[in-house]
Design an enzyme around this catalytic site. Structure first.
Site, PDB file in Angstrom:
ATOM      1  N   GLN A 278       0.832  -1.193   0.000  1.00 48.14           N
ATOM      2  CA  GLN A 278       0.000   0.000   0.000  1.00 48.14           C
ATOM      3  C   GLN A 278       0.873   1.251   0.000  1.00 48.14           C
ATOM      4  O   GLN A 278       2.086   1.191   0.212  1.00 48.14           O
ATOM      5  CB  GLN A 278      -0.899   0.007   1.236  1.00 48.14           C
ATOM      6  CG  GLN A 278      -0.129  -0.043   2.540  1.00 48.14           C
ATOM      7  CD  GLN A 278      -0.964  -0.480   3.717  1.00 48.14           C
ATOM      8  OE1 GLN A 278      -2.180  -0.388   3.699  1.00 48.14           O
ATOM      9  NE2 GLN A 278      -0.310  -0.957   4.772  1.00 48.14           N
ATOM     10  N   HIS A 310     -10.223   2.960  18.867  1.00 48.51           N
ATOM     11  CA  HIS A 310      -9.491   1.790  19.349  1.00 48.51           C
ATOM     12  C   HIS A 310      -9.946   1.349  20.740  1.00 48.51           C
ATOM     13  O   HIS A 310      -9.938   0.152  21.042  1.00 48.51           O
ATOM     14  CB  HIS A 310      -7.985   2.066  19.327  1.00 48.51           C
ATOM     15  CG  HIS A 310      -7.431   2.134  17.933  1.00 48.51           C
ATOM     16  ND1 HIS A 310      -7.194   3.327  17.287  1.00 48.51           N
ATOM     17  CD2 HIS A 310      -7.099   1.150  17.046  1.00 48.51           C
ATOM     18  CE1 HIS A 310      -6.737   3.074  16.072  1.00 48.51           C
ATOM     19  NE2 HIS A 310      -6.653   1.772  15.905  1.00 48.51           N
ATOM     20  N   ASP A 332      -0.486  -0.365  12.698  1.00 48.63           N
ATOM     21  CA  ASP A 332      -0.109   0.905  13.313  1.00 48.63           C
ATOM     22  C   ASP A 332       0.198   0.776  14.800  1.00 48.63           C
ATOM     23  O   ASP A 332       0.730   1.695  15.425  1.00 48.63           O
ATOM     24  CB  ASP A 332      -1.198   1.956  13.101  1.00 48.63           C
ATOM     25  CG  ASP A 332      -2.583   1.457  13.476  1.00 48.63           C
ATOM     26  OD1 ASP A 332      -2.713   0.716  14.474  1.00 48.63           O
ATOM     27  OD2 ASP A 332      -3.552   1.809  12.780  1.00 48.63           O
ATOM     28  N   GLU A 352       0.217  -9.107  10.506  1.00 47.53           N
ATOM     29  CA  GLU A 352       0.141  -7.952   9.608  1.00 47.53           C
ATOM     30  C   GLU A 352       0.931  -8.258   8.339  1.00 47.53           C
ATOM     31  O   GLU A 352       2.091  -8.666   8.401  1.00 47.53           O
ATOM     32  CB  GLU A 352       0.719  -6.713  10.298  1.00 47.53           C
ATOM     33  CG  GLU A 352       0.957  -5.520   9.396  1.00 47.53           C
ATOM     34  CD  GLU A 352      -0.318  -5.000   8.750  1.00 47.53           C
ATOM     35  OE1 GLU A 352      -0.349  -4.908   7.508  1.00 47.53           O
ATOM     36  OE2 GLU A 352      -1.280  -4.687   9.490  1.00 47.53           O
ATOM     37  N   ASP A 386      -0.466 -12.993   5.532  1.00 42.76           N
ATOM     38  CA  ASP A 386      -1.863 -12.720   5.235  1.00 42.76           C
ATOM     39  C   ASP A 386      -2.721 -13.360   6.320  1.00 42.76           C
ATOM     40  O   ASP A 386      -2.518 -14.530   6.683  1.00 42.76           O
ATOM     41  CB  ASP A 386      -2.230 -13.295   3.870  1.00 42.76           C
ATOM     42  CG  ASP A 386      -3.707 -13.230   3.584  1.00 42.76           C
ATOM     43  OD1 ASP A 386      -4.223 -12.119   3.336  1.00 42.76           O
ATOM     44  OD2 ASP A 386      -4.354 -14.299   3.635  1.00 42.76           O
ATOM     45  N   ALA A 387      -3.669 -12.608   6.863  1.00 42.48           N
ATOM     46  CA  ALA A 387      -4.439 -13.083   8.007  1.00 42.48           C
ATOM     47  C   ALA A 387      -5.196 -14.369   7.689  1.00 42.48           C
ATOM     48  O   ALA A 387      -5.267 -15.287   8.516  1.00 42.48           O
ATOM     49  CB  ALA A 387      -5.410 -11.995   8.476  1.00 42.48           C
ATOM     50  N   ASP A 405      -8.806  -5.966  13.291  1.00 44.00           N
ATOM     51  CA  ASP A 405      -8.693  -4.541  12.974  1.00 44.00           C
ATOM     52  C   ASP A 405      -8.220  -4.415  11.533  1.00 44.00           C
ATOM     53  O   ASP A 405      -7.084  -4.046  11.251  1.00 44.00           O
ATOM     54  CB  ASP A 405      -7.697  -3.872  13.937  1.00 44.00           C
ATOM     55  CG  ASP A 405      -7.656  -2.366  13.768  1.00 44.00           C
ATOM     56  OD1 ASP A 405      -8.591  -1.806  13.165  1.00 44.00           O
ATOM     57  OD2 ASP A 405      -6.681  -1.740  14.231  1.00 44.00           O
TER      58      ASP A 405
END
Length: 537
Positions: A278, A310, A332, A352, A386-387, A405
């Site tokens: 990204q 959050h 993040d 992540e 990858d989740a 999230d």
């Protein structure tokens, strides 16, 4: 009975061949045929790069990659057919026509990415009748490039026949073989070579340059006798102008990108990086200015009101056993920060995909301060994966809490992370009494997507409590573009209790959030699955 064909009487003049005769070539016909097919190869590779670039950039800027790919491909293929029909009128001047088409294609295709980015940057917030301005420009460029690519086919067919006359079937086979192999080369070069080495804008400009050089070299080098002296000079001048424009744009592309970034994010851009996953932009975060995080051009975190999001995501899920916590996404580190505020947390796994994002959250002074230096905590372990794929290999009943999230389900590329299969895998890793919480996007503006998430979680065998948190912090009222409400789904094998643990940070108005979500309820929605995603509005 069919009589055998009798030879023509002596002295009979044979009927002239229809169409122009063989071209006067500076090389042998076999070499000329090879050069034409090489030109077809290069032009096909360039055409596919333009196509892929439009799809990639539109997916970054506009979102919903499936929609953007469908629009570009369908419009371009339609336009190619129209272009082929229109180019029939140019067959009598095939060399001049092909030279003009390639020069125009190099200019339009080479500048397409920069133009689309400029429209998104400088007019993206106009709204009104121009709310879909970037989409209109995407369609216009797809149409124009498709028309020009389609026009190549009949002109190249005429040129290859001018080199050496052969049956139509053989000529078509040779032409399409070179075309398809060139498309393969362009399709592989774009993601593995051009994009990582040059970036989207420079890669397209370089492709336009190659396109212009290949087209002009083929016509001026092989078929120059088919052009008048004036035509040759005109083609040279046009191509030099195109090359000069593309070269100037390539030299200025960094300045252009910086000005466009300022137009989108303001002049407080501090970090701008493009990872394999990204585009990441950080603005502010110094001298008391608010830190904002943008992913692929969209505001994902505003330092002034991210805490509300959050806290509402994490703390209700932590009401119960919470020694072992899994965070899906959340590179993040802000969700991890809230998890670590609970006593009794023994370890936190963060899955992540974008490792560069995690590294930025770990090392950037402003972002790491905002996440409380969560990644320095020895209890936190980051897994680059990858989740969905990671969940398939995860041990059963390994976690007390799973925090999802992830990007909004409005993003087509993330719909598999909001599928029934995904939540079935998440259910399998929950220990007895474990809870799953899912960020399900805004409730008020996208109620159908929100309630589809709820229906999908329930279809995976979990009981749910949907809720929302609305409003903004007073200091964010002036500039934050975060949605007015955030929607969540809390789930477990038994009906979960919505609240926060004693001594833990409280989340105001949770029950009001349940009532607010219920007022938007849409019943009877089917779950979203891998083969039937249902999050498009």
């Amino acid at each position: 009975m069919i009589e055998p064909h009798a030879p023509a009487p002596p002295g009979t003049v044979p009927s002239p061949r229809s169409g122009p005769g063989p071209a006067r070539l500076p090389v042998r016909p076999a070499t000329g045929r090879f050069l034409v097919l090489a030109g077809v190869f290069v032009c096909a590779a360039c055409g596919l790069v333009y196509e892929l670039e439009l799809v990639a950039l539109a997916s970054y800027l506009i979102g919903d990659s499936i929609t953007q790919a469908s629009v570009v491909l369908s419009v371009m293929v339609f336009a190619m057919g129209i272009g082929s029909l229109l180019a029939k009128r140019l067959r009598c001047r095939a060399a001049a026509g092909f030279g003009a088409v390639e020069a125009l294609l190099a200019l339009v295709g080479g500048c397409s990415a920069m133009s689309l980015y400029a429209v998104f940057a400088w007019t993206g917030d106009w709204g009104g009748a121009w709310a879909g301005g970037s989409s209109y420009v995407l369609v216009a460029f797809s149409l124009a490039i498709g028309l020009l690519i389609g026009a190549e086919v009949p002109l190249l067919m005429e040129l290859i026949q001018r080199v050496r006359r052969q049956d139509a079937g053989g000529a078509v086979a040779d032409l399409f073989a070179a075309d398809y192999v060139g498309a393969l080369a362009g399709g592989l070069a774009f993601p593995f070579l051009l994009l990582p080495l040059l970036g989207q804008l420079t890669a397209t400009l370089i492709t336009g340059t190659v396109n212009a050089l290949a087209g002009s070299a083929l016509v001026l080098g092989l078929f120059r006798q088919d052009l008048t002296r004036r035509g040759r000079w005109l083609l040279v001048v046009v191509n030099l102008l195109v090359l000069a424009l593309l070269a100037s744009a390539a030299v200025l592309v960094d300045d252009f990108e910086r000005f466009a970034r300022h137009a989108m994010y303001g002049r407080d851009v501090r970090v701008a990086i493009h990872t394999e996953v990204q585009d990441i932009v950080l603005t502010g975060g110094t001298d008391g200015r608010r830190l904002d995080l943008y992913l692929d051009g969209r505001l994902r975190v505003s330092g002034s009101d991210e805490r509300r999001y959050h806290e509402a995501l994490v703390h209700p899920a932590m009401n119960g056993p919470h020694a072992r916590v899994l965070v899906l996404g959340g590179g993040d580190g802000l969700a991890v920060r809230e998890v670590l505020r609970h006593p009794g947390v023994r370890h936190v796994d963060v899955v992540e995909l974008d490792t560069e994002f995690v590294e930025l959250a770990r090392t950037d002074p402003a972002l790491s301060a905002l996440n409380g230096h969560a990644y320095r905590d020895p209890r936190v372990r980051v897994v680059a994966a990858d989740a969905f794929g990671w969940l398939r290999e995860a041990p059963l009943a390994a976690y007390d809490v799973v925090v999802s999230d992830l990007p909004d389900p409005a993003n087509t590329s993330s719909t598999k992370l909001y599928s029934q299969e995904f939540y079935g895998l998440a259910r399998g890793i929950l220990a007895d009494g474990g809870r799953l919480v899912v960020h399900a996007g805004p409730v008020a503006s996208r109620p159908r997507a929100f309630w589809t998430v709820d229906a999908t979680v329930r279809a995976a065998g979990l009981r749910t409590v949907p809720y929302s948190v609305g409003g903004r912090d007073p200091e964010a009222a002036g500039g934050s573009r975060i949605p007015h409400d955030w929607g969540y789904v809390l789930a477990s094998r038994t009906r979960p209790h919505l609240g926060t643990a004693a001594g833990a940070p409280g989340v105001p108005s949770l029950q009001a959030g349940v009532r607010a979500a219920e007022r938007t309820r849409l019943g009877g929605l089917p779950p979203s699955t891998l083969v039937h995603p249902r999050y498009a509005d």
